[in-house]
Motif scaffolding. Structure first.
Motif, mmCIF file in Angstrom:
data_model
loop_
_atom_site.group_PDB
_atom_site.id
_atom_site.type_symbol
_atom_site.label_atom_id
_atom_site.label_comp_id
_atom_site.label_asym_id
_atom_site.label_seq_id
_atom_site.Cartn_x
_atom_site.Cartn_y
_atom_site.Cartn_z
ATOM 1 N N ALA A 1 -4.561 1.656 6.994
ATOM 2 C CA ALA A 1 -3.790 0.782 6.113
ATOM 3 C C ALA A 1 -3.117 -0.343 6.881
ATOM 4 C CB ALA A 1 -2.747 1.597 5.355
ATOM 5 N N ILE B 1 0.842 -1.195 0.000
ATOM 6 C CA ILE B 1 0.000 0.000 0.000
ATOM 7 C C ILE B 1 0.879 1.247 0.000
ATOM 8 C CG2 ILE B 1 -1.717 1.340 1.292
ATOM 9 C CD1 ILE B 1 -2.818 -1.249 2.389
ATOM 10 N N ILE C 1 -2.082 -1.056 -4.023
ATOM 11 C CA ILE C 1 -3.176 -0.184 -3.596
ATOM 12 C C ILE C 1 -2.604 1.194 -3.287
ATOM 13 C CG2 ILE C 1 -4.978 0.185 -1.846
ATOM 14 C CD1 ILE C 1 -4.742 -2.907 -1.303
ATOM 15 N N VAL D 1 3.234 -1.026 4.236
ATOM 16 C CA VAL D 1 2.620 0.277 4.003
ATOM 17 C C VAL D 1 3.703 1.338 3.883
ATOM 18 C CG1 VAL D 1 1.048 2.030 4.913
ATOM 19 C CG2 VAL D 1 0.543 -0.405 5.275
#
Length: 255
Positions: free
Chosen positions: A25, A5, A90, A32
């Motif tokens: 997240a 992410i 993402i 992340v």
């Protein structure tokens, strides 16, 4: 393996909303990364900084600021350089301090961060926490914090590889008062909401949104979020061509 992410925003790398999004997240992935502007870039839209050098500044492990950069700059730097040979699956943009509804999305740096993420090949979601500006209310992040991860998971489960990105707005109500998720169109206004707004300083002015243009459609994002305390989700197309108009006009334009 966790999906990677990338987080960005338009309020700046130290804004409270980005900490909310990092917590959201972290409930979804342990991979992340954050790449965000060093200063507030609200209203920057999809601006790129061209013909001027930018600088990457590392703030913490997997947290970077782009000095003088826009949200779109940040996503480009993250997806094509900082994350190395594994760009994010993402891209989450936000959580913005204030709603991004209706035609305001065209100017929103938050929406642009998600849009560039989708253009770069990720599933991309812009997220905003609404506020009652008329009441001078301080922004309360509880609703986004409580329901953010579930909303992202619901979008990921429904995403079918279409040429879209998503705009999410959390209502300005306590988390327990949220009625659910509503998938809705964004409000087209009768005119642009942005206007000349006079300053108290002689010869100066602001560009601002002094009022929301009326009427508002009862089944579009503005009214559904306000009336129903619903989290609104609007899928937005990357392909902006009016295909019906292409067919209608084809062969009719001649010199």
């Amino acid at each position: 393996m966790s999906q990677r992410i990338l987080i960005t925003n338009d309020d700046g790398v130290d804004a409270p909303g980005i900490a909310v999004l990092q917590a959201i997240a972290a409930q979804i992935s342990d991979d992340v990364w954050t790449v965000a502007p060093d200063t507030n870039q609200s209203g920057a839209g999809h601006r790129f900084t061209l013909r001027r050098e930018l600088e990457i500044e590392q703030h913490a492990d997997r947290v970077f600021a782009i000095i003088g950069g826009s949200p779109a700059d940040c996503v480009v730097a993250g997806m094509t350089h900082i994350l190395g040979d594994k760009p994010a699956d993402i891209v989450l943009s936000g959580v913005n301090a204030g709603q991004n509804l209706g035609d305001i999305i065209h100017a929103s740096g938050t929406a642009a961060g998600a849009r560039e993420g989708a253009l770069q090949g990720a599933i991309a979601i812009a997220m905003s926490q609404s506020i009652d500006f008329k009441e001078g209310q301080e922004i309360i992040w509880d609703t986004a914090a409580r329901h953010g991860a579930a909303t992202v998971r619901a979008i990921l489960a429904a995403h079918a590889g279409d040429d879209v990105y998503y705009n999410v707005n959390f209502p300005a109500c306590p988390p327990d008062a949220v009625s659910g998720i509503a998938v809705v169109p964004h409000q087209r206004f009768s005119r642009s909401p942005f206007r000349y707004y006079a300053s108290h300083n002689a010869g100066k002015f602001f560009v601002a949104i002094p009022e929301t243009p009326l009427p508002l459609s009862p089944d579009h994002d503005f009214e559904v979020m306000r009336r129903d305390n619903a989290i609104t989700v609007t899928p937005l197309l990357l392909q902006q061509t009016d295909m019906a108009m292409v067919e209608r006009m084809r062969g009719t334009l001649k010199l």
